[in-house]
Design a protein around this motif. Sequence first.
Motif, PDB file in Angstrom:
ATOM      1  N   THR A  31       0.830  -1.204   0.000  1.00 33.68           N
ATOM      2  CA  THR A  31       0.000   0.000   0.000  1.00 33.68           C
ATOM      3  C   THR A  31       0.866   1.255   0.000  1.00 33.68           C
ATOM      4  O   THR A  31       0.741   2.109  -0.886  1.00 33.68           O
ATOM      5  N   ASP A 193      -4.118  -2.770   0.398  1.00 35.24           N
ATOM      6  CA  ASP A 193      -4.038  -3.466  -0.884  1.00 35.24           C
ATOM      7  C   ASP A 193      -4.636  -4.859  -0.856  1.00 35.24           C
ATOM      8  O   ASP A 193      -4.548  -5.577  -1.858  1.00 35.24           O
ATOM      9  N   THR A 214      -2.023  -1.463  -5.953  1.00 32.09           N
ATOM     10  CA  THR A 214      -0.568  -1.580  -5.998  1.00 32.09           C
ATOM     11  C   THR A 214      -0.037  -2.825  -5.302  1.00 32.09           C
ATOM     12  O   THR A 214       1.173  -2.966  -5.126  1.00 32.09           O
TER      13      THR A 214
END
Length: 247
Positions: A31, A193, A214
């Motif tokens: 993240t 994430d 990501t």
Amino acid sequence: MTPMTPMTPMTSVTSVNPTDIRLVVLDMAGTTVADGGLVERAFDAAARELGVEPGTDDHAAKLAHVRATMGESKISVFRHLFGDEDRARQANAAFEKAYGELVGDGLVAPVPGAREAVEELAADGRTVVLTTGFARVTQDAILDALGWRDLVPLTLCPADAGGRGRPCPDMVLEAFLRTKAADAVHQVAVVGDTSYDVLSGVRAGAGLVAGVRTGAHGDDAFREAGAGHVLDSVADLPALLRGAAGR
């Protein structure tokens, strides 16, 4: 703890005005921190410690579980994989040692724009807390490697919140209680994430819960877990909280 099982679709509080958010709880690896797959490399070291050799069916099955449970407290993952507490702790210690050595070799970096996003959030008057499923020693190694010790006022690992990691809400609620930055949980944003990050925010009652693209999981997993927003990166978060449109 086993991977997330099918559940009744959950939704986060989507009516909150993003500009009302006072506390932002951000995940680290995937993240705000790019680690280039170090979790899997450290898992190999832990697996070898317990006699599980790469290339075997057992190794493949265990690695699949590790991938599916990205974001969960690592000791919980190893308890599931190895059963008894002694073996789980042995595996966890080997994992943390291997991951820390990889971090020490300079194999972590900020997600592009992550530091700037944290600084923007703070400049906007919001308190930012960084959380992780790793042990404190590993979290500190990452913070040191990035020079982030003074970036935020508080960092939390599962042990700091009574031992329960994601998808339990404990770290989010611990951040809420310790910082006193928000008057109610609907003034808290949770961003990560993985679906475990999202679910922890939903369970905590956070007013804004977002997944970022990501790291480990994708849009469908985020939405199923209850994310109200999905962002390309944490770098997009300051604009969202200033009232710009989010997806």
